[in-house]
Motif scaffolding. Structure first.
Motif, PDB file in Angstrom:
ATOM      1  N   ALA A 231       0.854  -1.179   0.000  1.00  0.00           N
ATOM      2  CA  ALA A 231       0.000   0.000   0.000  1.00  0.00           C
ATOM      3  C   ALA A 231       0.893   1.233   0.000  1.00  0.00           C
ATOM      4  O   ALA A 231       1.983   1.219   0.570  1.00  0.00           O
ATOM      5  CB  ALA A 231      -0.894  -0.013   1.235  1.00  0.00           C
ATOM      6  N   ASP A 232       0.445   2.289  -0.653  1.00  0.00           N
ATOM      7  CA  ASP A 232       1.280   3.485  -0.745  1.00  0.00           C
ATOM      8  C   ASP A 232       1.327   4.213   0.587  1.00  0.00           C
ATOM      9  O   ASP A 232       0.290   4.432   1.237  1.00  0.00           O
ATOM     10  CB  ASP A 232       0.727   4.419  -1.829  1.00  0.00           C
ATOM     11  N   ARG A 233       2.525   4.584   1.021  1.00  0.00           N
ATOM     12  CA  ARG A 233       2.748   5.293   2.291  1.00  0.00           C
ATOM     13  C   ARG A 233       3.530   6.566   1.999  1.00  0.00           C
ATOM     14  O   ARG A 233       4.765   6.579   2.050  1.00  0.00           O
ATOM     15  CB  ARG A 233       3.523   4.424   3.268  1.00  0.00           C
ATOM     16  N   PRO A 234       2.849   7.659   1.664  1.00  0.00           N
ATOM     17  CA  PRO A 234       3.558   8.881   1.240  1.00  0.00           C
ATOM     18  C   PRO A 234       4.493   9.453   2.299  1.00  0.00           C
ATOM     19  O   PRO A 234       5.598   9.896   1.967  1.00  0.00           O
ATOM     20  CB  PRO A 234       2.410   9.853   0.933  1.00  0.00           C
ATOM     21  N   MET A 235       4.087   9.460   3.568  1.00  0.00           N
ATOM     22  CA  MET A 235       4.923  10.073   4.603  1.00  0.00           C
ATOM     23  C   MET A 235       6.260   9.346   4.782  1.00  0.00           C
ATOM     24  O   MET A 235       7.319   9.983   4.772  1.00  0.00           O
ATOM     25  CB  MET A 235       4.163  10.156   5.920  1.00  0.00           C
ATOM     26  N   PRO A 236       6.258   8.020   4.961  1.00  0.00           N
ATOM     27  CA  PRO A 236       7.558   7.332   5.036  1.00  0.00           C
ATOM     28  C   PRO A 236       8.393   7.511   3.772  1.00  0.00           C
ATOM     29  O   PRO A 236       9.621   7.608   3.848  1.00  0.00           O
ATOM     30  CB  PRO A 236       7.154   5.863   5.235  1.00  0.00           C
ATOM     31  N   ALA A 237       7.728   7.566   2.602  1.00  0.00           N
ATOM     32  CA  ALA A 237       8.475   7.752   1.357  1.00  0.00           C
ATOM     33  C   ALA A 237       9.150   9.118   1.336  1.00  0.00           C
ATOM     34  O   ALA A 237      10.317   9.246   0.933  1.00  0.00           O
ATOM     35  CB  ALA A 237       7.533   7.606   0.150  1.00  0.00           C
ATOM     36  N   ARG A 238       8.430  10.153   1.772  1.00  0.00           N
ATOM     37  CA  ARG A 238       9.025  11.494   1.809  1.00  0.00           C
ATOM     38  C   ARG A 238      10.177  11.554   2.807  1.00  0.00           C
ATOM     39  O   ARG A 238      11.202  12.193   2.546  1.00  0.00           O
ATOM     40  CB  ARG A 238       7.955  12.517   2.181  1.00  0.00           C
ATOM     41  N   PHE A 239      10.010  10.886   3.940  1.00  0.00           N
ATOM     42  CA  PHE A 239      11.110  10.853   4.912  1.00  0.00           C
ATOM     43  C   PHE A 239      12.327  10.179   4.306  1.00  0.00           C
ATOM     44  O   PHE A 239      13.465  10.640   4.490  1.00  0.00           O
ATOM     45  CB  PHE A 239      10.683  10.115   6.176  1.00  0.00           C
ATOM     46  N   ALA A 240      12.117   9.071   3.585  1.00  0.00           N
ATOM     47  CA  ALA A 240      13.244   8.352   2.979  1.00  0.00           C
ATOM     48  C   ALA A 240      13.977   9.240   1.979  1.00  0.00           C
ATOM     49  O   ALA A 240      15.215   9.293   1.970  1.00  0.00           O
ATOM     50  CB  ALA A 240      12.730   7.085   2.284  1.00  0.00           C
ATOM     51  N   ILE A 241      13.224   9.955   1.136  1.00  0.00           N
ATOM     52  CA  ILE A 241      13.841  10.856   0.157  1.00  0.00           C
ATOM     53  C   ILE A 241      14.658  11.928   0.875  1.00  0.00           C
ATOM     54  O   ILE A 241      15.796  12.240   0.486  1.00  0.00           O
ATOM     55  CB  ILE A 241      12.762  11.505  -0.731  1.00  0.00           C
ATOM     56  N   PHE A 242      14.088  12.496   1.945  1.00  0.00           N
ATOM     57  CA  PHE A 242      14.785  13.540   2.696  1.00  0.00           C
ATOM     58  C   PHE A 242      16.040  12.995   3.372  1.00  0.00           C
ATOM     59  O   PHE A 242      17.103  13.642   3.358  1.00  0.00           O
ATOM     60  CB  PHE A 242      13.845  14.144   3.743  1.00  0.00           C
ATOM     61  N   ALA A 243      15.935  11.805   3.971  1.00  0.00           N
ATOM     62  CA  ALA A 243      17.079  11.224   4.673  1.00  0.00           C
ATOM     63  C   ALA A 243      18.233  10.929   3.717  1.00  0.00           C
ATOM     64  O   ALA A 243      19.404  11.170   4.043  1.00  0.00           O
ATOM     65  CB  ALA A 243      16.651   9.945   5.392  1.00  0.00           C
ATOM     66  N   ILE A 244      17.912  10.408   2.527  1.00  0.00           N
ATOM     67  CA  ILE A 244      18.950  10.113   1.533  1.00  0.00           C
ATOM     68  C   ILE A 244      19.629  11.398   1.066  1.00  0.00           C
ATOM     69  O   ILE A 244      20.867  11.485   1.012  1.00  0.00           O
ATOM     70  CB  ILE A 244      18.338   9.365   0.332  1.00  0.00           C
ATOM     71  N   ALA A 245      18.822  12.405   0.737  1.00  0.00           N
ATOM     72  CA  ALA A 245      19.378  13.672   0.251  1.00  0.00           C
ATOM     73  C   ALA A 245      20.209  14.364   1.329  1.00  0.00           C
ATOM     74  O   ALA A 245      21.287  14.904   1.055  1.00  0.00           O
ATOM     75  CB  ALA A 245      18.256  14.590  -0.227  1.00  0.00           C
ATOM     76  N   ALA A 246      19.706  14.365   2.573  1.00  0.00           N
ATOM     77  CA  ALA A 246      20.420  15.037   3.663  1.00  0.00           C
ATOM     78  C   ALA A 246      21.763  14.364   3.932  1.00  0.00           C
ATOM     79  O   ALA A 246      22.790  15.040   4.104  1.00  0.00           O
ATOM     80  CB  ALA A 246      19.560  15.040   4.927  1.00  0.00           C
ATOM     81  N   ALA A 247      21.772  13.031   3.979  1.00  0.00           N
ATOM     82  CA  ALA A 247      23.027  12.311   4.220  1.00  0.00           C
ATOM     83  C   ALA A 247      24.032  12.591   3.109  1.00  0.00           C
ATOM     84  O   ALA A 247      25.231  12.765   3.361  1.00  0.00           O
ATOM     85  CB  ALA A 247      22.762  10.810   4.324  1.00  0.00           C
ATOM     86  N   HIS A 248      23.539  12.665   1.880  1.00  0.00           N
ATOM     87  CA  HIS A 248      24.434  12.938   0.755  1.00  0.00           C
ATOM     88  C   HIS A 248      24.976  14.363   0.829  1.00  0.00           C
ATOM     89  O   HIS A 248      26.164  14.596   0.566  1.00  0.00           O
ATOM     90  CB  HIS A 248      23.677  12.735  -0.561  1.00  0.00           C
TER      91      HIS A 248
END
Length: 418
Positions: A231-248
């Motif tokens: 099932a689509d989970r927009p909030m965890p997906a947005r967190f994942a995108i942010f976490a990847i970008a921030a770490a980079h």
């Protein structure tokens, strides 16, 4: 262009899917080695060629900037192509565009054209966009139990190419002289061969296409038995995108300024090269460990482990900036933190996105990752000149605090036991 092989149409049994997935991971890993080999040699020479053709060392960083911009521009189009026509075609085209870019680099050097050189490096960014996409391709057919591990194995494979690439500069230059190539372009012979082999590998061996097969599984309503669709989970997906970008962003900003800081403190190029090599080892060598942790402990806890490692790195760099040993330790921790956050974040992004949204978000993640990295590298120079290396490390910590604070939004409900 569709993948119409019998195995792709009928391999819906879990055992068959698992077999295809294992083969896919091996193919992608080999492709990542070839892609990393090509990219390692390219980046090593980029700054030198830019300085030579422009006549000004101040423009040497534009080569890396061109590659990063090319990666950002092509990340989303390649992801959309993958969704419509499959990973095999997207990865092949990404590598083919990069191969054109490599040839254009040689031509630009022969023509002494700096603008053409920058265009060439932009095209080479397509290869990096394809390399980034491979980690998501490794997760197309994964289940919750193996998604982090499968993804991390492909990330780990980058280590081999990243280490071998720069070491081929000497032999490549000697080989280039034999063929009468312009000075400093000989190593690109290895790049051309590696890119060509990667293209052939993806065209021939990436069958059935993992993404097209995953789409068929979902369409056949067999996804609940495989764990492929969620099932689509927009909030965890947005967190994942942010976490990847921030770490980079944190990793690139501190890593990019470390050679400048060490030069100011009188270190030799050999020592600086060793520090960066250890940093790269930290980025990739333990990726499978973080992948297994992400599968067993959880995605968000592993992302938070990455934030802890990044925090330790930034504090070590800030308070040990006068010591080369401390800076080296900080760079290793920086690579480890990046690895944990990127591997776990990528796994979380994949499983938090429904099949309809998955490739779109993956392309967006790669786009933002590249843009944040480029912005971080540019701003880091300003911050370094303003408050020094230690101050830069502390400023970068703001991103770590933000990811940690938003971690609760990334939690996924546990799947029901089956």
């Amino acid at each position: 262009m569709t993948d119409a092989s019998p195995s792709a149409r009928h391999a819906l049994a879990p055992a068959d899917i698992a077999h295809v997935q294992r083969r896919t991971v091996w193919v992608l890993s080999l492709g990542q080695i070839l892609g990393g080999l090509a990219f390692g040699a390219t980046v090593s020479l980029g700054a030198i060629l830019a300085a030579e053709l422009s006549g000004d060392d101040a423009f040497s960083g534009l080569a890396a900037a061109g590659v990063t911009l090319g990666t950002a521009i092509l990340a989303v189009p390649l992801a959309m192509l993958a969704r419509r026509r499959g990973r095999r075609l997207a990865l092949t085209i990404g590598m083919a565009i990069a191969l054109v870019g490599v040839g254009l680099v040689v031509f630009a050097v022969a023509a002494a054209s700096f603008p053409l050189l920058l265009v060439a490096f932009g095209l080479i960014g397509s290869g990096q966009a394809a390399n980034l996409q491979t980690r998501f391709a490794a997760a197309d057919l994964s289940t919750d139990a193996t998604r982090g591990r499968d993804l991390s194995v492909v990330v780990w494979a980058t280590t081999i190419g990243a280490v071998l690439g720069p070491n081929l500069l000497g032999p490549g230059e000697a080989l280039g002289q034999v063929f009468g190539m312009p000075e400093l372009t000989g190593p690109y012979l290895f790049t051309i061969v590696a890119q060509g082999l990667a293209i052939v590998l993806y065209l021939i061996a990436l069958r059935p296409d993992p993404l097209l097969l995953a789409q068929r599984i979902v369409a056949a309503a067999g996804a609940t038995a495989t764990g492929i669709a969620r099932a689509d989970r927009p909030m965890p997906a947005r967190f994942a995108i942010f976490a990847i970008a921030a770490a980079h962003g944190v990793m690139v900003s501190v890593m990019a300024m470390t050679p400048v800081h060490l030069v100011r403190h009188g270190e030799t190029l050999s020592i600086i090269g060793l520090v960066i090599s250890l940093h790269i080892a930290g980025m990739y060598a333990l990726a499978p460990v973080f992948g297994i942790l992400a599968d067993r402990v959880g995605r968000v806890p592993t992302v938070l482990l990455g934030q802890g490692l990044l925090t330790a790195s930034l504090l070590t760099a800030a308070f040990g900036q006068a010591s080369t040993t401390a800076v080296t330790v900080a760079l290793v921790l920086l690579g480890l933190g990046w690895s944990a956050a990127t591997v776990a974040g990528s796994a979380l992004l994949t499983e938090a996105s429904s099949e309809a949204w998955r490739t779109r978000r993956q392309g967006l993640s790669d786009l933002l990752m590249s843009l944040v990295g480029a912005t971080g590298a540019i701003l880091a120079g300003v911050v370094l000149g303003w408050i020094g290396y230690g101050g830069l490390a502390l400023v970068a910590g703001v991103a770590v605090i933000a990811v940690t604070a938003l971690a609760p939004t990334g939690r996924m409900p546990r799947p029901a036991a089956r």
